[in-house]
Design an enzyme around this catalytic site. Structure first.
Site, PDB file in Angstrom:
ATOM      1  N   SER A 169       0.851  -1.199   0.000  1.00 50.12           N
ATOM      2  CA  SER A 169       0.000   0.000   0.000  1.00 50.12           C
ATOM      3  C   SER A 169       0.881   1.242   0.000  1.00 50.12           C
ATOM      4  O   SER A 169       1.630   1.485   0.947  1.00 50.12           O
ATOM      5  CB  SER A 169      -0.897   0.014   1.236  1.00 50.12           C
ATOM      6  OG  SER A 169      -1.420   1.326   1.391  1.00 50.12           O
ATOM      7  N   HIS A 173      -1.105  -1.170  -4.463  1.00 53.19           N
ATOM      8  CA  HIS A 173      -2.399  -0.949  -3.793  1.00 53.19           C
ATOM      9  C   HIS A 173      -2.530   0.544  -3.483  1.00 53.19           C
ATOM     10  O   HIS A 173      -1.712   1.115  -2.749  1.00 53.19           O
ATOM     11  CB  HIS A 173      -2.470  -1.781  -2.510  1.00 53.19           C
ATOM     12  CG  HIS A 173      -3.781  -1.686  -1.790  1.00 53.19           C
ATOM     13  ND1 HIS A 173      -4.895  -2.413  -2.156  1.00 53.19           N
ATOM     14  CD2 HIS A 173      -4.172  -0.937  -0.722  1.00 53.19           C
ATOM     15  CE1 HIS A 173      -5.904  -2.133  -1.356  1.00 53.19           C
ATOM     16  NE2 HIS A 173      -5.495  -1.228  -0.469  1.00 53.19           N
ATOM     17  N   ASP A 233      -4.785   3.608  -2.050  1.00 49.48           N
ATOM     18  CA  ASP A 233      -5.878   3.867  -1.106  1.00 49.48           C
ATOM     19  C   ASP A 233      -6.433   5.275  -1.272  1.00 49.48           C
ATOM     20  O   ASP A 233      -5.778   6.255  -0.925  1.00 49.48           O
ATOM     21  CB  ASP A 233      -5.359   3.695   0.325  1.00 49.48           C
ATOM     22  CG  ASP A 233      -5.133   2.241   0.677  1.00 49.48           C
ATOM     23  OD1 ASP A 233      -6.088   1.458   0.568  1.00 49.48           O
ATOM     24  OD2 ASP A 233      -3.989   1.886   1.048  1.00 49.48           O
ATOM     25  N   MET A 261      -9.171   8.022  -0.182  1.00 51.56           N
ATOM     26  CA  MET A 261     -10.038   8.360   0.960  1.00 51.56           C
ATOM     27  C   MET A 261     -10.615   9.751   0.790  1.00 51.56           C
ATOM     28  O   MET A 261      -9.910  10.665   0.353  1.00 51.56           O
ATOM     29  CB  MET A 261      -9.224   8.329   2.254  1.00 51.56           C
ATOM     30  CG  MET A 261      -8.504   7.017   2.507  1.00 51.56           C
ATOM     31  SD  MET A 261      -7.510   7.122   3.997  1.00 51.56           S
ATOM     32  CE  MET A 261      -6.734   5.506   3.968  1.00 51.56           C
ATOM     33  N   HIS A 282      -8.327   1.072  -4.220  1.00 52.59           N
ATOM     34  CA  HIS A 282      -9.267   0.807  -3.127  1.00 52.59           C
ATOM     35  C   HIS A 282      -9.961   2.118  -2.768  1.00 52.59           C
ATOM     36  O   HIS A 282      -9.352   3.007  -2.174  1.00 52.59           O
ATOM     37  CB  HIS A 282      -8.458   0.258  -1.933  1.00 52.59           C
ATOM     38  CG  HIS A 282      -9.256   0.012  -0.689  1.00 52.59           C
ATOM     39  ND1 HIS A 282      -8.664  -0.234   0.527  1.00 52.59           N
ATOM     40  CD2 HIS A 282     -10.593  -0.044  -0.469  1.00 52.59           C
ATOM     41  CE1 HIS A 282      -9.596  -0.421   1.443  1.00 52.59           C
ATOM     42  NE2 HIS A 282     -10.774  -0.302   0.868  1.00 52.59           N
ATOM     43  N   MET A 336     -12.201   4.246  -0.659  1.00 61.10           N
ATOM     44  CA  MET A 336     -12.897   4.406   0.636  1.00 61.10           C
ATOM     45  C   MET A 336     -13.642   5.723   0.562  1.00 61.10           C
ATOM     46  O   MET A 336     -13.280   6.712   1.204  1.00 61.10           O
ATOM     47  CB  MET A 336     -11.860   4.383   1.767  1.00 61.10           C
ATOM     48  CG  MET A 336     -11.320   2.988   2.037  1.00 61.10           C
ATOM     49  SD  MET A 336      -9.752   3.002   2.908  1.00 61.10           S
ATOM     50  CE  MET A 336      -8.648   3.153   1.506  1.00 61.10           C
ATOM     51  N   MET A 346     -11.412  -6.099   5.123  1.00 61.98           N
ATOM     52  CA  MET A 346     -10.688  -5.117   5.938  1.00 61.98           C
ATOM     53  C   MET A 346     -10.378  -5.728   7.299  1.00 61.98           C
ATOM     54  O   MET A 346     -11.288  -6.135   8.020  1.00 61.98           O
ATOM     55  CB  MET A 346     -11.525  -3.842   6.128  1.00 61.98           C
ATOM     56  CG  MET A 346     -11.730  -3.004   4.875  1.00 61.98           C
ATOM     57  SD  MET A 346     -10.220  -2.548   4.002  1.00 61.98           S
ATOM     58  CE  MET A 346      -9.293  -1.695   5.274  1.00 61.98           C
ATOM     59  N   PHE A 403      -6.609   4.630   7.952  1.00 60.09           N
ATOM     60  CA  PHE A 403      -5.226   4.927   8.300  1.00 60.09           C
ATOM     61  C   PHE A 403      -4.344   3.699   8.112  1.00 60.09           C
ATOM     62  O   PHE A 403      -4.803   2.575   8.317  1.00 60.09           O
ATOM     63  CB  PHE A 403      -5.119   5.383   9.766  1.00 60.09           C
ATOM     64  CG  PHE A 403      -5.984   6.573  10.066  1.00 60.09           C
ATOM     65  CD1 PHE A 403      -5.534   7.864   9.823  1.00 60.09           C
ATOM     66  CD2 PHE A 403      -7.277   6.399  10.555  1.00 60.09           C
ATOM     67  CE1 PHE A 403      -6.348   8.959  10.067  1.00 60.09           C
ATOM     68  CE2 PHE A 403      -8.104   7.494  10.805  1.00 60.09           C
ATOM     69  CZ  PHE A 403      -7.636   8.779  10.563  1.00 60.09           C
ATOM     70  N   GLY A 404      -3.099   3.941   7.730  1.00 63.67           N
ATOM     71  CA  GLY A 404      -2.116   2.862   7.714  1.00 63.67           C
ATOM     72  C   GLY A 404      -1.584   2.658   9.130  1.00 63.67           C
ATOM     73  O   GLY A 404      -1.850   3.456  10.030  1.00 63.67           O
ATOM     74  N   ASP A 443      -6.592  -6.676   3.962  1.00 59.77           N
ATOM     75  CA  ASP A 443      -6.046  -5.315   3.990  1.00 59.77           C
ATOM     76  C   ASP A 443      -6.086  -4.724   5.396  1.00 59.77           C
ATOM     77  O   ASP A 443      -7.156  -4.459   5.938  1.00 59.77           O
ATOM     78  CB  ASP A 443      -6.875  -4.438   3.029  1.00 59.77           C
ATOM     79  CG  ASP A 443      -6.301  -3.038   2.872  1.00 59.77           C
ATOM     80  OD1 ASP A 443      -5.241  -2.745   3.461  1.00 59.77           O
ATOM     81  OD2 ASP A 443      -6.933  -2.229   2.158  1.00 59.77           O
ATOM     82  N   GLY A 474      -2.908  -4.070   8.719  1.00 57.10           N
ATOM     83  CA  GLY A 474      -2.161  -4.696   9.811  1.00 57.10           C
ATOM     84  C   GLY A 474      -1.492  -6.009   9.463  1.00 57.10           C
ATOM     85  O   GLY A 474      -1.163  -6.791  10.356  1.00 57.10           O
ATOM     86  N   GLY A 485       1.194  -2.167   4.102  1.00 56.68           N
ATOM     87  CA  GLY A 485       1.692  -0.795   4.038  1.00 56.68           C
ATOM     88  C   GLY A 485       2.885  -0.627   4.949  1.00 56.68           C
ATOM     89  O   GLY A 485       4.039  -0.710   4.529  1.00 56.68           O
TER      90      GLY A 485
HETATM   91  C1  DX5 Z   1      -6.475   1.296   5.425  1.00 55.25           C
HETATM   92  C2  DX5 Z   1      -5.996   1.057   4.014  1.00 55.25           C
HETATM   93  C3  DX5 Z   1      -4.891   0.072   3.966  1.00 55.25           C
HETATM   94  C4  DX5 Z   1      -3.663   0.499   4.704  1.00 55.25           C
HETATM   95  C5  DX5 Z   1      -2.792  -0.688   4.921  1.00 55.25           C
HETATM   96  O1  DX5 Z   1      -7.534   2.166   5.424  1.00 55.25           O
HETATM   97  O2  DX5 Z   1      -7.032   0.574   3.214  1.00 55.25           O
HETATM   98  O3  DX5 Z   1      -4.592  -0.301   2.633  1.00 55.25           O
HETATM   99  O4  DX5 Z   1      -2.970   1.520   4.076  1.00 55.25           O
HETATM  100  O5  DX5 Z   1      -1.702  -0.277   5.686  1.00 55.25           O
HETATM  101  P1  DX5 Z   1      -1.102  -1.142   6.847  1.00 55.25           P
HETATM  102  O6  DX5 Z   1      -0.561  -2.386   6.213  1.00 55.25           O
HETATM  103  O7  DX5 Z   1      -0.048  -0.258   7.425  1.00 55.25           O
HETATM  104  O8  DX5 Z   1      -2.207  -1.469   7.841  1.00 55.25           O
HETATM  105 ZN    ZN Z   2      -6.481  -0.430   1.228  1.00 53.28          ZN
END
Ligand code: DX5
Ligand code: ZN
Length: 215
Positions: free
Chosen positions: A7, A32, A34, A36, A65, A67, A136, A142-143, A174, A176, A196
């Site tokens: 990500s 990937h 993201d 938002m 992705h 969101m 999810m 957030f990452g 996706d 953690g 990520g």
């Molecule tokens: C969360 C995103 C993820 C995120 C993954 O809202 O959709 O793609 O960036 O990041 P990590 O792997 O750090 O949880």
């Molecule tokens: Zn994502």
């Protein structure tokens, strides 16, 4: 062997060229991306303009992705920007089937993402129409958050549904994902690992990608 989708949310945005080059030279399968909107999730990231730059920087699959609320308003813009996969949230769509048809008619692979509280059986009547489910494993926005353990059961349940229906839908996980929990996630039935923080904050991101890929 899982597909690995780093990500870019966790990339260094002042050195994106460097991070794209690293991914292009690595064993990563997908980029990937993201998106938002500050409405569906409490954070704002980037839109089609940046996706277009990522598209130009790679031949790998651009896995977008969304969101965002009202994804139907933006599907065409993301197609033009070069998205290969477009994933929308079940929680953001009143007319999910229509939105999926729109994505497919634009020539993209269609994915549906489900938040941690959304049961996978809510996908029962749309599973045959899609290419990908994004489970999810954190609350989106957030990452760098921690993996929510009960997600493992959802992956198993979804895998069972896909097998029973004889479908080729991919399961993407996706949020953690780390080298520590990835084996259990793969065992449960995941096909695609999004990562990520565990990739970009590691001392050797390309080696971490290779290690995830080798699991
Ligand atoms: C969360 C995103 C993820 C995120 C993954 O809202 O959709 O793609 O960036 O990041 P990590 O792997 O750090 O949880
Ligand atoms: Zn994502």
């Amino acid at each position: 062997m899982p597909l690995i989708a780093p990500s870019l949310l966790s990339a260094d945005f002042l050195n994106l060229q460097h991070d794209c080059d690293m991914l292009n030279d690595s064993e990563a399968d997908w980029f990937h991306l993201d998106v938002m909107d500050g409405r569906f999730v409490p954070n704002i990231s980037f839109g089609p303009m940046l996706v277009e730059f990522f598209r130009k920087s790679t031949n790998k699959v651009c896995d977008v992705h969304l969101m965002i609320e009202e994804p139907e308003k933006y599907a065409e813009a993301f197609k033009k920007a070069g998205a290969d996969n477009l994933t929308i949230h079940i929680e953001a769509c009143k007319h999910l089937h229509r939105n999926i048809q729109q994505i497919k008619s634009l020539g993209m692979k269609a994915g549906i993402a489900v938040n941690p509280h959304t049961p996978v059986h809510s996908l029962q009547d749309i599973l045959a129409d899609i290419d990908l489910v994004c489970i999810m494993s954190v609350n989106p926005g957030f990452g760098g958050q921690s993996f929510i353990p009960h997600t493992i059961n959802k992956i198993k349940e979804l895998k069972q549904m896909i097998l029973e229906k004889g479908l080729a839908v991919k399961i993407e996980v996706d949020g953690g994902v780390t080298l520590g929990n990835a084996p259990a996630i793969i065992d449960a039935g995941a096909d695609v690992l999004v990562a990520g923080n565990s990739v970009f904050k590691s001392s050797d991101p390309a080696a971490t990608i290779a290690a995830l890929k080798a699991l």
